[in-house]
Structure formats: structure tokens, C-alpha cells
Design a protein around this motif. Sequence first.
Motif, short mmCIF file in Angstrom:
data_model
loop_
_atom_site.label_atom_id
_atom_site.label_comp_id
_atom_site.label_asym_id
_atom_site.label_seq_id
_atom_site.Cartn_x
_atom_site.Cartn_y
_atom_site.Cartn_z
N VAL A 497 0.84 -1.20 0.00
CA VAL A 497 0.00 0.00 0.00
C VAL A 497 0.87 1.25 0.00
O VAL A 497 0.46 2.31 -0.44
CB VAL A 497 -0.94 -0.02 1.22
CG1 VAL A 497 -1.93 1.12 1.17
CG2 VAL A 497 -1.70 -1.33 1.29
N MET A 498 2.09 1.09 0.52
CA MET A 498 2.97 2.25 0.70
C MET A 498 3.11 3.14 -0.53
O MET A 498 2.95 4.35 -0.43
CB MET A 498 4.37 1.79 1.16
CG MET A 498 4.50 1.61 2.66
SD MET A 498 3.73 2.90 3.59
CE MET A 498 5.14 3.94 3.85
N PRO A 499 3.42 2.56 -1.71
CA PRO A 499 3.62 3.44 -2.87
C PRO A 499 2.45 4.40 -3.08
O PRO A 499 2.65 5.61 -3.19
CB PRO A 499 3.73 2.46 -4.03
CG PRO A 499 4.20 1.21 -3.43
CD PRO A 499 3.62 1.15 -2.05
N LEU A 500 1.24 3.83 -3.06
CA LEU A 500 0.08 4.68 -3.26
C LEU A 500 -0.04 5.75 -2.19
O LEU A 500 -0.37 6.90 -2.45
CB LEU A 500 -1.19 3.83 -3.26
CG LEU A 500 -1.73 3.46 -4.63
CD1 LEU A 500 -2.98 2.62 -4.47
CD2 LEU A 500 -2.04 4.73 -5.42
N LEU A 501 0.26 5.32 -0.96
CA LEU A 501 0.16 6.27 0.16
C LEU A 501 1.14 7.42 -0.02
O LEU A 501 0.80 8.58 0.22
CB LEU A 501 0.46 5.55 1.48
CG LEU A 501 -0.72 4.86 2.14
CD1 LEU A 501 -0.31 4.31 3.49
CD2 LEU A 501 -1.87 5.86 2.31
N ILE A 502 2.36 7.08 -0.42
CA ILE A 502 3.37 8.13 -0.58
C ILE A 502 2.93 9.12 -1.65
O ILE A 502 2.99 10.35 -1.44
CB ILE A 502 4.73 7.49 -0.93
CG1 ILE A 502 5.25 6.70 0.28
CG2 ILE A 502 5.74 8.57 -1.32
CD1 ILE A 502 6.48 5.89 -0.01
#
Lengths: 584, 331
Positions: A497-502
Motif C-alpha cells: 500500500v505504501m507506494p500509493l500512500l506516498i
Amino acid sequence: MTIEKQGGELALDDARRVKVLSPGMLVAKRFLRNRLAITGMIILIFMFTFAFLGGLFTPYKQTDVFYTTEIVFQNYATGQYNMELRYTLAEGADFSQKARAAMALAVKDGSERFTAEGKSYQYSQIGENAYEIRGYRRMASVLTRMADKAGAAAFQIQDQDFVMTESLLEAFRAARKAGENRFELEGVFYSIQDEGKMLVLCQETPIGLASMLISDSVREADAELVSSYEFRLPLEKAASSGASQFAFGGISYSLKKKEGSFELLLPDGSSFAELSNIILSPNSQETVLSYEFKAAARAAIVEKQSSFTLPSGEREETEGGTEYRISRVNANYYIRSEQETRLMDSYGTPSRAHILGLDGNGMDILTRLMYGGRVSLMVGFVVILIELLIGVLIGGTAGYFGGFVDNLLMRFIDLFNSIPFWPLVLIFGAVMDSLRVPPYRRIFFLMMLLGVLGWTGIARIVRGQILSLREQDFMIAAECTGLSIHRRIFRHLVPNVMPLLIVEATMGLGDIILTEATLSFLGLGVKYPMSSWGSILNSVNDIYVMMHYWYAWIPAGTLILFTVLGFNFVGDGLRDAFDPKMKR
Amino acid sequence: MWKFIVKRLIQGIVIIFLGSLIIYAVIRCLPTSFVEDMARQRAAQASSVGGKSYQEWLNQLNQVYGLDRGILPGFFAWLRKAVRGDFGDSWKYNVTVTEKFHEVIGCTLYLNIVTFLLELLICIPLGITAARKQYSRTDYAITVFALLGISLPTFFLATLLKYVFSVRLGWVDMYGLVGRNFYKMDAFHQLLDMGAHMLMPVVTLTIAGLGGLTRFTRTNMLEVLNADYIRTARAKGLPESRVISRHAFRNTLIPLVTYMSYLIPSMFSGSMITEQLFQIPGIGYTSYQAIVSGDIPFTMFYSTFLLILTQLSLLLADIMYAVVDPRVRIH
């Protein structure tokens, strides 16, 4: 990564011949190749340096107020030719306003006698525009034909306190014989007024002096003497008779005639007083006009000069004395002088000391921009952190557990999503205004509010992502290998999920900075003495500022624009870099 | 389908209820200086004929507006009237809220419809061009342009426009909807005058909205262009223009139409700041003034109106999705 040579030639299909990049490196490489993203990065680095390090190098603090001394010609005194009679009254004499009006009328008509409020007065001209005024009390009357023969009994007493004495009668007769209608007895003057059939005996009292001249003494101590009736009367008489000498109280003054005025000199030649027909009055009550000033101003007015200088004792540093300028408006002569005033340098123009000038409160704009940048960026970061915290927690829970929990939380998200943002934020700003929340705490509340209202977007993304990831094979595999829930979430779900969150956080930062700036611009966000870029721009609400002081608002607006642009460029670049479908 | 709609409607009503409750709770934190002012005025007016005192008026007004009760009972008192369509009198404007709303809503609608059409005209071609020439110079230029539009603070843009076109060039007036000589003009010139005054707000709103729509179009177009049927269309030898207009663009319309229905509420609320900046007497400007001066009836009406609009637009988006995309079946 370089190809390592490990003893001998590598076979063509050797895995080590293929360049292998870790996913992280791949993303970084893609990101660095994106020119827009690099531009955005450079902009952001500049902005952060400007805001967080700039404050260390600027010589000023954000609340330093700068002053300027301005030399402006301000009204100092007003001069006017005196056109009406001014009265100098004898001690104890009473001359009412009505009597003054009657006197003015009488002077106009040319009649020497006038009455007011039952009292009779008479004036005699002693100069061009100077009159001596005497009051008369009717004491007794006698028939004209009886006047010279009859005794005291023939007199009809008109004043209760009056007693017709023998000596008075004698003096009366003596005056009649000599043909005079005025006589003196024991220091009191009497006059005989002929009223046709009757003669009226009146007692004379000195009332005062009416003159168009104004007296000023050189020394403060002499002011009382110079303006007293006893002094003025003989002085006026001497002045109008053209005498060059005048004696009073044992001192012989010499009189020097000027145009419209007389100067009174002491025997040693120094000035004592002046009689003039020009009134000078100071513009403020604190000012006391000096004799030198008055004399010089009068001379300048008489000679129709437009300016004069006075060697001033108070300000010796000004060379050549103080300059006064005279401007005439109708009958008034306005005398203006240069006066130094210390002002807050409101909207001071850019200079070497203040590169972007000063703002409305006299504060250095460049410094305010640096400190304001800290607030703007800090608000952005704190708000995005709050949003991430709430968003990941709620979105993650909804996505991971699904079903009823998901349904409930999604309705919760819907609720927050549909609360009208601007009305609520505006009301909140107005509430803080009315509660007088201190500026520092205000920023804190503002961040909380923006965070609480803004997390739904992140929650939706996290939920959606987790919902789809949950069904994928690697998660089933993770479950099959018996990993704990904790490990499954944090090692397998979250990294995905991290990429989208960043990306979302970077783009969101720009958005929040915009929102905060808009709020502060409207005066409902960050408040003075704290500053943010939006609140610096707030001054443009004054149209005059917008029209005349570009440096008060264009730099702040440009900074906001470029910072938000920087975040958007970087966010966009990150999105492209993280997207495995990208062909580049 | 109907079951879905009814379910969504019920959810919507709950959200509207809770949303307006939140707004009501916050707005009740404002000091009721408006009511106090009104009571003072009326007491002063009536004092000559032996009317009520200030305190009596204050109590009565507080009762009328439900301010003497706590937040919850006060809210229900408001709700009971609101569901019958009675939103009370606006404190600031001294007319009924609905009357004021009818008076000003037209202006906002015109402003936003013109803006919206302009945005469509500019954004869709730009987005399609950017997608077709991905990673070209044109694409970069359009991306930069779109991101600039997103990043420009509305108030800064508005001020710049005012500075350039009103102060420097003197072409248009800085504020307002009508000029000084408006009432002396004939109908045609009145229309022109209003148009001239709308120019800067429309430009501001358009530029501010350009970025989002352009990027949305580009992203969706890119997705469609990667689809198999586009390759098929190209493979069978169709001219590129036909591929784009017939096969690709029509398919991007699906997300576009849903996106547009999300835009409906923002048509009534998005121009708030812009209207305030240019003092265009639309719903945004009117409610901004009402909110800032603590006009509870008007603010409550406006917020509820937006809440209802948002829920309707969400429902509409779902329905539209099903209508334009035959693959989607809502259960």
C-alpha cells in the motif's frame, strides 16, 4: 550494479550478466529520469532551505518592527490680520458681550455714546483703530436754566448712594463757567451731559481700551504688564500720536514704528515688546510661540514673503535655523515648518536592508516569508500525518476485516466525506475569532480540523488497495505458511500500500498548503503576529496595497504557487515511478 | 436496481441528518451577537409605545430560533421546521432563507455552467492529446500546464487577474456583477455589462478547474488506449482519427460521465471563494457573508442543501455508471 568477474569468462546465459535492480532502485531510477519530478524536487529543496534555514541567516526576527523618521511640513502656526477690536479692560471693570456689540455698532455709526444693559458708555478715539472706553453712571440731574444758580437741593438725585456735596457743586459750577463738560474731583472724573432741558451729572469710570493691535512681550515675565490696561492706554496714545518716546513706571521706552506695528525698545536698545495687528496662534496647544518667531513671522507676512528662517535655539544641529513656509488661504496665513515624526515604516519600499520591503506593520517581508514558510510547511506536514494516521487505521481496518465492519466504516467515511468542507471550516474560523483563541494555539486547532476533515481520501485508497490485495495469491500463501496476522499486515500488506500512500500524501501536502493559505488569506486561519504565506497575502484585501505595493503580495503568492507545484511534480513523478505498468 | 436506490437513499438521509447535526453543533458555538443586536433594535423601536424590554425580546427571539434550548433539542426544533420546508428568516438579509436562495442561485448557476462548458472544451481535447502523445514534449507541456492550474491558489490568481486587467489595463471592473451605469443601459448592454463582470470569475474558476479534468481525461484515455480492442481497431487498418474518436474516446466517456456527476455539488460550493473574491452576488458570496457573520438559519440551510446535493450526486454517479456502461449491473 556492475558485472563482477569471478574467474574466467561468464557464460552467455549466466544470471550474473543480467543487470538486476532491486524494486526500490528501479523506482528511484525511474524517478530520477523524470525531469518534472527533478524540477519539483529542486523547488522543494529550495523552499525548505528558504523556510527552515533562511530564518537563521536573516538579521531580523519576524516580529521586528522598523521605523522611519519622516520630515514633513506640518502646520505650525496660523497668522491673520486682526479685523476686529480687542478689548483690554481696566482692573475690576465689566464690559459685557452686549456692550461690546453696542460699541462696535456705535463705532460704525460714528456716535460716541452708546448704552447697553442700562449702562451708558462713551468712547473716545485715541488712534486709528484704538478707542478708550469710559462708563457713565447718572448721578443727578438738574434743569438747565437752574444749573448755575440753584443749590444742591435743585439736583434730583438719581443714584441712591450719591450725595451732592458742596465741593462737588463748586467744581460743577467752575466747570460750567469754563465751558467744559468734564471735571475732576478727588481723583474721580465727572462729566456733564446736556440733554436739552436737563443737565445730567455723571460719574465716569474707566472701562478699558479697544484696539486692533495685539501686544507681545519679549520676556514671559513682562506679559502681564504689557497686556495691562494701565500700560496699554498710554502706550497706544503715544503710538498713535507718533511719539518716539514713551514713559511708564519710571522707565522711558523708545517706540519704533514699522508697517502696521510698533516695536517697544528698552533704554539700552533691546526689544521689550511689540504691538502689531497680526494675530498668530499656534496649531497645537502644547506649542508656545516665541517672541522671535512672532516677530519674524509678522515681518514675513507684512513683506509678503513665502518663507523665512529663524536661527532656532532648540535645534542647533539644523544648519541655518528652522525654515518656515507661509502659504496664504483667504485671510489666513498658514505657517508650516519641517517637523520630524517617527513613523512605523508601513510598506517601506525594497532597499538593500530590506530586499522585499516592509509590510503594513513595518516588518521585513523577506523574514516574514521565511517564518511564514515554516508555518505553511509545518501545517502541511502535520495535517498529512494526522490524515495518514486516521486514514490508514480506518481504511486498513475496513479493508482487512471487510463485511459488516467495512460497511459500517464506509458509511462513517461517507458521512465525513459529505460534510460541506468550506462552510464548516469558515464557521470554525469564526468561532475561533469570537473565542479569541491565541494565534499560536489557533494554528494547532487549524491543523487538527484540516486533518480530521481530510482523511477520507486516504482511507478509501487504503481500503480499496487492501481489499484487492487480500484476495491475491501471495496473501493466501502467507496465510498458508502460518504467518501471524501482525506479520501478514505489516510485512505483506503495508509495503504494497505504501507506494500509493506516498503518492497520495505528496499530492495531498500541496492541497493542504493551498487550503491553509486560502483560509489565512480570508483572515480565518493563521493570524498576526504569527505569519504564513496566506496571511502575508491577506494584506492584498486592501485594494490600495494591491495597486501600489507589489512586493507585499506577489512574492508570497509565488512561493505558495511554486511549493504546491513542487509537491505536485514530485507526487506525479512518484506515481509514474511506482507504477509497474509504465513502459519507460 | 430499485432496491439499491432505496438503500442508498436511506443511507443518504442518515448522512444528511448526522451531517447537519454536526454543522449545527459547531455553529451553536458562535456567540449569538446577532440575536442580541436584533433584540436591542426591536426594544429600541418599541420603547416609545411601551413595548417589550430588551430582555423580553431576547428571550422571545431565542425561543423562536431554539437558542434557549441545548444543542440537541435546538437541532430538533430546527429539523421539525426544516422538513416542512420552513428554514426561517435569514438574520443577515432579513428575508426568508429560501427567498434569498432563489434570488442568488441563478447567478452561481450561470457562472458555473459557463465555467464547466469552458473546462470541457479545453480539458478533453488537451487530455486526449496528452494521452495520444504520451511522454512527448506536448504531453510534458500539458502536464505542467495542468499541474500549474491545480497549484495556483485561487485567491492569488484572482488578485493577479484583478491587478493586470483592472488596475493596469482598466478593461474590466474589479468587483461586482454590474457596473455603475447598469440601470441606465438598455437590456442588451446590461447583458454585455454582466458578461464583462463575469469574465474574470469565469477565467479564475476555469483555470482552477482545468488541471483536475485534464489529468483525469489523460489517465482514462491512456488506460483505454492500452486496451486490446484499440490494437484490434488499428490492426484492421482504421485511420488513427477514427480509432481515437470512435473507439477510444467513447470508452473514456464512462468514467468522465461519472466524474461529472461528482462535480454537481462543487458547482454550488466550489465557487464560494471566487465569488467572495469578486463579490459576485451568488450563493457562494451570500453564504460566505452569512457564515462569517453567524447567520444560523442561512448557514444551516446552505449546509443542508450541500449535504443533500452531495448525496444525490453520489447516487446519480452510481446510476450513471450503470447507464453508460452496459457491463455494470448494480445489485
